[in-house]
Design an enzyme around this catalytic site. Structure first.
Site, PDB file in Angstrom:
ATOM      1  N   ARG A   1       0.819  -1.220   0.000  1.00  0.00           N
ATOM      2  CA  ARG A   1       0.000   0.000   0.000  1.00  0.00           C
ATOM      3  C   ARG A   1       0.847   1.262   0.000  1.00  0.00           C
ATOM      4  NH1 ARG A   1      -3.353   1.652  -2.645  1.00  0.00           N
ATOM      5  NH2 ARG A   1      -4.224  -0.452  -2.474  1.00  0.00           N
TER       6      ARG A   1
ATOM      7  N   LYS B   1       4.736  38.463  -0.224  1.00  0.00           N
ATOM      8  CA  LYS B   1       3.420  38.425  -0.842  1.00  0.00           C
ATOM      9  C   LYS B   1       2.564  39.598  -0.351  1.00  0.00           C
ATOM     10  CE  LYS B   1       1.958  34.616  -2.395  1.00  0.00           C
ATOM     11  NZ  LYS B   1       1.282  33.306  -2.591  1.00  0.00           N
TER      12      LYS B   1
ATOM     13  N   LYS C   1       1.770  24.623  -2.178  1.00  0.00           N
ATOM     14  CA  LYS C   1       0.438  24.037  -2.000  1.00  0.00           C
ATOM     15  C   LYS C   1       0.552  22.515  -2.147  1.00  0.00           C
ATOM     16  CE  LYS C   1      -1.927  28.176  -3.632  1.00  0.00           C
ATOM     17  NZ  LYS C   1      -2.788  28.783  -4.673  1.00  0.00           N
TER      18      LYS C   1
ATOM     19  N   GLU D   1       5.685  39.795  -4.805  1.00  0.00           N
ATOM     20  CA  GLU D   1       4.442  39.694  -5.555  1.00  0.00           C
ATOM     21  C   GLU D   1       3.854  41.086  -5.776  1.00  0.00           C
ATOM     22  OE1 GLU D   1       0.989  36.757  -4.640  1.00  0.00           O
ATOM     23  OE2 GLU D   1       0.482  38.626  -3.617  1.00  0.00           O
TER      24      GLU D   1
ATOM     25  N   ASP E   1       0.855  38.600 -10.159  1.00  0.00           N
ATOM     26  CA  ASP E   1      -0.257  37.769  -9.710  1.00  0.00           C
ATOM     27  C   ASP E   1      -1.588  38.247 -10.266  1.00  0.00           C
ATOM     28  OD1 ASP E   1      -1.263  35.604  -8.075  1.00  0.00           O
ATOM     29  OD2 ASP E   1      -2.137  37.151  -6.793  1.00  0.00           O
TER      30      ASP E   1
END
Length: 280
Positions: free
Chosen positions: A97, A164, A132, A197, A219
């Protein structure tokens, strides 16, 4: 492969899955039973995780013998046999697995990455991953992106500065954010690349006036403004586009002239490839 990271991951994963024993196998299969199994491909895509699978089999049981027919990065189709493993039947099932979970996930990521890499062919733009990722699986997921032909962005919060929108807002503006960053790096004797950003052309102008960075993240720019931004930057800094980029529009973003396109979907919403381990 970073063996230290991978081996710790494998040990943690086996501890989570096996606990005090694979009682189904222990109960049904007499000790010492020998077996052989094949890793069967049931989807079309790019294979990833073979090198990891070999390490999993080795850690579970160093006496297991493996034969690899398709290496990482190879195109595969239903019916292909990626590898075979032979040895103690209980050991094969103990590893099964974890091998499948990892390879299915990594192969899905590699497949999606390769699709975008192929779309970007003949442009000067490369595809990047993001942070992410699935907690605990980041190393594997970013490894799969590389297998698929993509490029890794920063690994975590520690190996690059990425200023950011929230950092800018909390620090009181773009100029403050950049100057604070430069002072911090100097005070702590750190040599990290700085990316910032920007959300519009006005913020871009502020960055260009301030300077002192290495890369600019554009962005959620529309195509017209992205082209203007690339022209304004004029090769002075590395450029990256992000936000709302899909497999359907990624080529148009690349044609705006950016160096990189970051796609969070490579790791946060990819479909795993269907693989199975079958006894022979």
């Amino acid at each position: 492969m970073d063996k230290k990271i991978i081996d710790q991951f494998i040990l943690n994963s086996l501890s989570e899955d096996v606990g005090d024993g694979d009682h189904t196998s222990l109960a049904t299969i007499p000790a010492g039973t020998k077996g052989k199994a094949k890793l069967l491909v049931k989807d079309e895509g790019i294979l990833a995780g073979v090198e990891l699978a070999l390490e999993i089999f080795h850690i579970v049981d160093a006496d297991l013998k493996t034969t690899v027919f398709f290496n990482d990065g190879t195109k595969i189709k239903p019916g292909d046999i990626a590898l075979e493993v032979e040895g103690d039947a209980q050991s094969i099932l103990k590893a099964e697995r974890l091998v499948l979970n990892c390879m299915q996930r990594m192969s899905g990521i590699a497949t999606k990455t390769r699709q975008i890499v192929d779309i970007l062919k003949d442009t000067n733009t490369k595809v990047l991953d993001t942070r992410k990722t699935t907690p605990g699986l980041r190393y594997l997921e970013k490894w799969a992106v590389r297998i698929g032909g993509g490029v890794n962005h920063r690994f975590g919060l520690y190996d690059m500065i990425l200023i950011k929108d929230n950092h800018v807002d909390y620090s009181g503006g773009i100029k403050n954010a950049i100057e604070n960053t430069q002072q911090y790096l100097k005070a702590h004797n750190k040599n990290l690349s700085i990316e910032i950003e920007v959300r519009n052309l006005d913020e871009l102008e502020q960055v260009l006036q301030t300077g002192g960075i290495n890369r600019i993240l554009l962005d959620n720019f529309n195509f017209d403004n992205l082209k203007k931004a690339v022209e304004l930057i004029s090769g002075r800094y590395i450029t990256e586009a992000s936000g709302g980029i899909t497999i359907d529009n990624v080529r148009k973003y690349a044609e705006c002239g950016v160096d990189y396109i970051s796609v969070g979907a490579l790791t946060h919403s990819v479909k795993s490839l269907d693989l199975s381990l079958k006894a022979i």
